[in-house]
Design an enzyme around this catalytic site. Structure first.
Site, mmCIF file in Angstrom:
data_model
loop_
_atom_site.group_PDB
_atom_site.id
_atom_site.type_symbol
_atom_site.label_atom_id
_atom_site.label_comp_id
_atom_site.label_asym_id
_atom_site.label_seq_id
_atom_site.Cartn_x
_atom_site.Cartn_y
_atom_site.Cartn_z
ATOM 1 N N ASN A 238 0.810 -1.215 0.000
ATOM 2 C CA ASN A 238 0.000 0.000 0.000
ATOM 3 C C ASN A 238 0.845 1.267 0.000
ATOM 4 O OD1 ASN A 238 -2.495 1.702 0.672
ATOM 5 N ND2 ASN A 238 -1.220 2.070 2.481
ATOM 6 N N GLN B 128 -8.311 5.754 1.623
ATOM 7 C CA GLN B 128 -7.650 4.960 0.593
ATOM 8 C C GLN B 128 -6.662 5.736 -0.266
ATOM 9 O OE1 GLN B 128 -10.998 2.984 -1.412
ATOM 10 N NE2 GLN B 128 -10.709 1.226 -0.044
ATOM 11 N N ASP C 150 1.417 6.997 0.253
ATOM 12 C CA ASP C 150 0.425 6.063 -0.263
ATOM 13 C C ASP C 150 0.650 5.877 -1.752
ATOM 14 O OD1 ASP C 150 -2.279 4.742 0.664
ATOM 15 O OD2 ASP C 150 -2.640 5.558 -1.341
ATOM 16 N N ASP D 288 -1.039 -6.586 3.638
ATOM 17 C CA ASP D 288 -1.053 -5.609 4.703
ATOM 18 C C ASP D 288 -1.820 -4.360 4.265
ATOM 19 O OD1 ASP D 288 0.190 -4.513 7.279
ATOM 20 O OD2 ASP D 288 0.867 -3.040 5.802
ATOM 21 N N HIS E 44 -6.687 0.145 2.824
ATOM 22 C CA HIS E 44 -6.258 1.423 2.254
ATOM 23 C C HIS E 44 -5.981 1.337 0.761
ATOM 24 C CE1 HIS E 44 -6.065 2.931 6.341
ATOM 25 N NE2 HIS E 44 -5.532 1.776 6.662
ATOM 26 N N GLU F 234 -5.816 -7.693 5.091
ATOM 27 C CA GLU F 234 -6.023 -6.990 6.348
ATOM 28 C C GLU F 234 -6.970 -5.808 6.107
ATOM 29 O OE1 GLU F 234 -3.533 -4.772 9.917
ATOM 30 O OE2 GLU F 234 -3.003 -4.415 7.823
#
Length: 477
Positions: free
Chosen positions: A138, A184, A193, A223, A227, A254
């Site tokens: 991510n 996100q 991100d 992981d 997001h 997750e």
């Protein structure tokens, strides 16, 4: 990956399932330190390997390999989940969350280099154990400095694998957790991100994951999947190579509790870590009445069973108090016994190290490299506990059988079976419990797989003395 730091219909994704009176001296749970260390043995014992995942969190590669041959295969585990294998931040205190801040996609980490990683994968495969890695895709690292393979970084948006254009335009830390766009596209704990909607970014991510598959990796725990927009996750998962044993790698994601996004949005991409299940284990084993677990299911706030990857604790939740942990001793062990007996979703068993401070580094050599696992010392190796290893085999034997013969003769004491294959009685109280249970198993004498002694079934009945904070379990061969 919710760090407690100052930083700080079914898709083709495979689910691996199983391949194929009085209890004398029943074990009181929680005595892991008294168990002997396993001895080395030839790869693949021939024991059927089911679907149970051993989450050996932040064990080094040599220790994982040894555990696959010495413990996981003989017990019947099906897979091992290991730490993020890429190069990560190496900060002065060597905190555990270093590994969730990628510096490069080199397979050179505090757990070993690429050669040691490949040896671990091959050894586990030789023992019939699949390997899943923790995929941190991510984001990149928030802290500049030096990585475990020597990579240096002076600008968090400009790394070995990515440049500033590869990050989402939102450069603020997530503050409004009710705004899906922010959740996100902005920065989790200040970590850049990645713009996973961009094809070039996705190609780098899938290249990193496919390299691992080509080395033998069978699946991934994604992981911080919450997001990553689900459409982007779908594109990433869809571009992954076949594994050695399946058309697609196993995927578990997750998705930390709280909306948005909705948990069900991720089912098309694979399984999800079932935080609701873990919270239920704490609420009932940690202060409720385990008799309430008779109605366990999706209507009680769990993920759908077909997509649930259950757990009793993990590295985040044992630190923030959301779940039980090794510090709860026999209570946590009992919750794992129930998880394996009940058979909801795909279960995982967690084993890591003991800690007093939530950020604390794993046992290391003074330079951050994680040292070999010592289950008689700094590590808590629940995957080896006799009650757990016995229940892995029980779980495999009972695969596909419905829950039957549910009984609760007293508060926090339950017994139930899985058809005519197995029966378990669990006592979550501070006193021994003796009761005659009804079971669908054929009359005969059975080994107690979580302790010593045997159980006699006569006329469909078994008189069991279940020790305080203990269990009795038996099944057909």
């Amino acid at each position: 990956m919710q760090h407690g730091t100052s930083l700080t219909p079914r898709s083709p994704r495979r689910r691996r399932r199983a391949a194929t009176a009085m209890a004398l001296g029943a074990l009181t749970l929680g005595g892991m330190a008294s168990l002997p260390s396993p001895t080395a043995q030839a790869a693949d014992t021939g024991t059927p390997n089911g679907d149970v995942i051993a989450n050996l969190w932040q064990w080094n590669w040599a220790s994982v390999a040894k555990e696959c041959t010495d413990t996981l295969d003989p017990a019947g585990y099906g897979a091992v989940q290991v730490a993020p294998p890429e190069e990560s931040l190496k900060q002065a205190d060597f905190y555990w969350w270093d590994v969730y801040q990628p510096y490069s996609y080199k397979l050179d980490s505090r757990f070993g280099d690429e050669s040691a990683f490949k040896d671990m994968v091959d050894t586990c495969h030789g023992a019939g154990i699949e390997v899943y890695t923790d995929a941190v895709i991510n984001h990149t690292a928030a802290q500049t400095g030096t990585g475990y393979a020597g990579t240096t970084m002076s600008n968090k948006y400009d790394t070995t694998d990515y440049d500033p254009a590869d990050s989402d335009n939102c450069t603020k830390t997530i503050a409004n957790w009710s705004d899906q766009q922010e959740v996100q596209n902005c920065e989790l704990l200040g970590m850049p991100d990645l713009d996973t909607a961009e094809s070039g970014v996705r190609e780098k991510i899938t290249g990193f994951l496919n390299k691992q598959i080509d080395l033998g990796v069978d699946g991934f725990r994604v992981d911080a999947a919450k997001h990553i927009p689900t459409a982007d996750m779908n594109a990433i998962v869809g571009a992954l190579h076949k594994t050695a044993s399946s058309d697609a790698p196993y995927i578990t994601q997750e998705v930390y509790p709280g909306n948005p996004p909705a948990l069900g949005d991720y089912y098309a991409n694979g399984d999800v870590l079932d935080f609701g299940y873990a919270a239920t284990m704490k609420s009932q084993f940690g202060g409720g009445d385990i008799a309430n677990l008779e109605s366990l299911g999706g209507s009680s706030g769990l993920a759908d069973e077909a997509n649930s990857n259950t757990f009793v604790t993990n590295h985040d939740t044992e630190r923030n108090g959301y779940t039980l942990s090794y510090k709860d001793g026999a209570t946590a062990t009992l919750a794992n016994v129930f998880q394996l007996a009940r058979g909801y979703g795909r279960p995982s068993v967690y084993a890591a190290w003991k800690f007093d401070q939530s950020d604390a580094a794993p046992p290391n050599n003074g330079s951050g490299a994680v040292t070999d696992t010592d289950c008689s010392g700094a590590w808590s190796c629940l995957d080896r506990d006799k009650a757990v290893t016995g229940m892995v085999g029980w779980h495999n034997a009972a695969a596909g059988k419905a829950v039957t013969d549910w009984q609760s003769p007293a508060s926090n004491v339950i017994g139930f079976g899985r058809g005519d294959v197995g029966f378990v009685a669990i006592n979550n109280t501070s006193s021994d419990s003796t009761h005659t249970y009804t079971t669908s198993l054929a009359d005969g004498t059975y080994d107690n797989v979580v302790g010593e002694g045997s159980v006699t079934v006569t006329g469909g009945k078994a008189e069991l003395t279940v020790p305080a904070k203990g269990a009795v379990a038996f099944h057909t061969a």
